[in-house]
Design a protein around this motif. Structure first.
Motif, mmCIF file in Angstrom:
data_model
loop_
_atom_site.group_PDB
_atom_site.id
_atom_site.type_symbol
_atom_site.label_atom_id
_atom_site.label_comp_id
_atom_site.label_asym_id
_atom_site.label_seq_id
_atom_site.Cartn_x
_atom_site.Cartn_y
_atom_site.Cartn_z
ATOM 1 N N GLN A 106 0.861 -1.181 0.000
ATOM 2 C CA GLN A 106 0.000 0.000 0.000
ATOM 3 C C GLN A 106 0.898 1.231 0.000
ATOM 4 O OE1 GLN A 106 -2.197 1.899 3.413
ATOM 5 N NE2 GLN A 106 -3.955 0.903 2.450
ATOM 6 N N VAL A 107 0.738 2.092 -1.000
ATOM 7 C CA VAL A 107 1.640 3.228 -1.193
ATOM 8 C C VAL A 107 0.854 4.530 -1.087
ATOM 9 C CG1 VAL A 107 3.331 4.296 -2.732
ATOM 10 C CG2 VAL A 107 3.117 1.803 -2.657
ATOM 11 N N SER A 108 1.441 5.520 -0.419
ATOM 12 C CA SER A 108 0.770 6.793 -0.145
ATOM 13 C C SER A 108 1.773 7.935 -0.161
ATOM 14 C CB SER A 108 0.112 6.730 1.241
ATOM 15 O OG SER A 108 -0.307 8.010 1.670
ATOM 16 N N PRO A 109 1.345 9.139 -0.580
ATOM 17 C CA PRO A 109 2.226 10.299 -0.446
ATOM 18 C C PRO A 109 2.206 10.918 0.946
ATOM 19 C CG PRO A 109 0.227 10.957 -1.547
ATOM 20 C CD PRO A 109 0.123 9.470 -1.342
ATOM 21 N N GLY A 110 1.374 10.390 1.861
ATOM 22 C CA GLY A 110 1.447 10.861 3.234
ATOM 23 C C GLY A 110 0.159 11.437 3.791
ATOM 24 N N TRP A 111 0.327 12.244 4.838
ATOM 25 C CA TRP A 111 -0.785 12.649 5.687
ATOM 26 C C TRP A 111 -1.454 13.954 5.259
ATOM 27 C CZ3 TRP A 111 2.225 8.863 6.957
ATOM 28 C CH2 TRP A 111 1.864 7.947 7.944
ATOM 29 N N GLY A 112 -0.744 14.833 4.579
ATOM 30 C CA GLY A 112 -1.341 16.116 4.240
ATOM 31 C C GLY A 112 -1.767 16.877 5.480
ATOM 32 N N TYR A 240 -6.479 10.996 4.412
ATOM 33 C CA TYR A 240 -5.070 11.246 4.117
ATOM 34 C C TYR A 240 -4.956 12.040 2.812
ATOM 35 C CZ TYR A 240 -3.808 8.010 7.867
ATOM 36 O OH TYR A 240 -3.656 7.416 9.078
ATOM 37 N N LEU A 241 -3.735 12.296 2.373
ATOM 38 C CA LEU A 241 -3.510 13.311 1.347
ATOM 39 C C LEU A 241 -4.279 13.044 0.056
ATOM 40 C CD1 LEU A 241 -2.196 15.871 0.410
ATOM 41 C CD2 LEU A 241 -0.081 14.621 -0.033
ATOM 42 N N LEU A 242 -4.245 11.813 -0.469
ATOM 43 C CA LEU A 242 -4.984 11.564 -1.709
ATOM 44 C C LEU A 242 -6.487 11.696 -1.500
ATOM 45 C CD1 LEU A 242 -2.971 8.630 -3.368
ATOM 46 C CD2 LEU A 242 -2.861 11.093 -3.833
ATOM 47 N N HIS A 243 -6.982 11.258 -0.344
ATOM 48 C CA HIS A 243 -8.399 11.458 -0.011
ATOM 49 C C HIS A 243 -8.726 12.950 0.030
ATOM 50 C CE1 HIS A 243 -12.115 10.422 2.523
ATOM 51 N NE2 HIS A 243 -12.060 11.741 2.517
#
Length: 464
Positions: A106-112, A240-243
């Motif tokens: 699971q890959v994410s750019p982070g928390w924003g 999170y950031l993408l959301h």
């Protein structure tokens, strides 16, 4: 009810899973301080692979080249540089050593806006689609969360508003009248939790930063395949950031990344389309998405289905369900009971044109089997329940359902994370200590066979 259907194979892209039982992605905080996977990371996943999960989805692995990815208090795995790669590849190798187990990253750019600047970079505010701070709404509290918050000393604040049930039932007008008092109480008495409950105001990301983030995400998603992961899941739920790009609550942009549903999806569709051009159409590449944000002016289910449709058109080939965000933390991704997430599965199944759907929030084998047998979902996933009992699949297959250690839904695991403590489980004393107990993950599988062959080859060597 028979549970045999849980142990039938299922196809996602070009990968066949041996059964329909998935370990949900969970940030356990067992990562080494600099974002490397370590011995406890490997032992944690190995124990669940030995327990029979057909698919393990990793915790959120953060791929972001900037120091505003936050929040380091949750100590995530990182794929921000090549020096992390050999550690990440070892995680995949460990899981693959167990009888056909598969692993998705699971890959994410982070928390924003749900995060905070990194230590040493406090002058750089967290980046988000829009400069809108995050603020938890305690009206979404559950029994488990209330129990943990009372343990930390918040019981008086609940009493001051008439108790937890009164808080849950408040209208917007009533809540606005008591919010200043509760916010002040949390800020004065909440310690580290106050840092989580009320986010710092983020800054609006520039177009250049967004494009750089997309570039980096594409690079790291493709790296996961090369490192041995069977598939990749983009982390787009939970605020999170993408959301934050997807939700009209947190995205007030007026450029090509804001406004219409299509524009708010653009970051994610860009990433998916570019990965597909590089990796082809068949590798598992999916999304996890909240079926409902639960907040006024947030991402509601009807629009979330439109998002799923757009991301499917971009090339996603599976959907993993969740719900809520930090702002609706109790009602959101950690409810008291089980089976609540299943309500979103039919809508996502239809919106995706029939893609495999993964649905979490199960404890009972019978309920999980019914969800699959009835066509409500294709796969079931266990989060907190897999912490409580890593051998749930093996016990179900052996007909030993009465031996399952059930999750107490007490939320100790969640609260430990926000307390900056190692995560522990109220019903599983070995959770977090797996590396000290090899018997939890040692198996007669590939790893032991390799070792046996090696030992056989050295048996007759002379002493020198």
């Amino acid at each position: 009810m028979k549970t045999d259907i849980l142990f039938t194979p299922v196809q996602i892209g070009d990968v066949e899973l041996k059964n329909r039982i998935v370990m949900s992605p969970m940030n356990m905080g067992y990562t080494n301080p600099d974002g490397y996977a370590g011995d406890q990371t490997n032992a944690w996943y190995a124990t669940r692979a030995r327990g029979g999960f057909g698919l393990i989805i990793t915790e959120c692995i953060v791929a972001n080249p900037y120091p505003w990815r936050g929040s380091e208090s949750l100590n995530p795995l990182l794929c921000d540089a090549q020096n992390k790669y050999r550690y990440l590849s070892e995680v995949a190798e460990v899981v693959h050593s167990y009888k056909g187990a598969k692993i998705f990253a699971q890959v994410s750019p982070g928390w924003g806006r749900q995060g905070h600047p990194l230590p040493g970079h406090e002058e750089i505010a967290s980046g988000a689609p829009s400069a809108i701070p995050m603020e938890i709404d305690p009206r979404y509290i559950t029994k488990g969360w209330a129990r943990q918050l009372s343990r930390l000393g918040f019981g008086e604040s609940f009493d001051a508003v008439g108790g937890v049930e009164a808080l849950q039932a408040m209208t917007d007008e009533q809540w606005e009248s008591v919010k200043p008092m509760m916010k002040k109480y949390i800020e004065e008495n909440g310690g580290e939790f106050a840092h989580i409950a009320f986010g710092q105001s983020p800054r609006e990301l520039t177009i250049h930063e967004i494009e750089q983030m997309e570039d980096f995400m594409v690079e790291q998603v493709c790296a996961m395949y090369r490192l041995g992961y069977d598939g990749v899941e983009l982390h787009t739920p939970h605020g999170y950031l993408l959301h934050q790009f997807l939700s009209p609550r947190s995205n007030h942009r007026t450029d090509r990344y804001g406004g219409s549903t299509e524009n708010r999806c653009r970051v994610v569709t860009n990433i998916i389309e570019r990965v597909r051009k590089l990796e082809g159409p068949d590798k598992p590449l999916g999304i996890r998405i909240s079926g409902e944000e639960y907040l006024k002016d947030g991402l509601h289910h009807e629009e979330a289905c439109k998002v799923v449709e757009l991301l499917t058109q971009a090339g996603a080939n599976f959907v993993n369900i969740s719900q809520g965000s930090y702002e609706a933390f109790g009602k959101g991704f950690a409810p008291d009971g089980e089976g609540e997430f299943t309500q979103w599965a039919p809508g996502f199944k239809k919106a995706s044109g029939g893609l495999p759907v993964i649905t979490p929030d199960f404890m009972s084998p019978e309920l999980a089997a019914e969800a699959v047998a009835s066509g409500q979902t294709d796969l079931v996933s266990l989060g907190r329940q897999s912490i409580a009992d890593p051998y749930w699949p093996a016990k179900v297959k052996a007909g030993r359902c009465k031996d399952i250690v059930r999750c107490a839904r007490c939320q100790q695991c969640y609260m430990n994370l926000f307390e900056s403590r190692w995560i522990r489980c109220a019903v599983n004393p070995t959770a977090g200590f797996e590396k000290y107990y090899p018997e939890l993950w040692q198996d007669d599988g590939m790893m032991d066979q390799r070792a046996a062959r090696f030992m056989e080859r050295r048996r007759d060597l002379p002493q020198i």
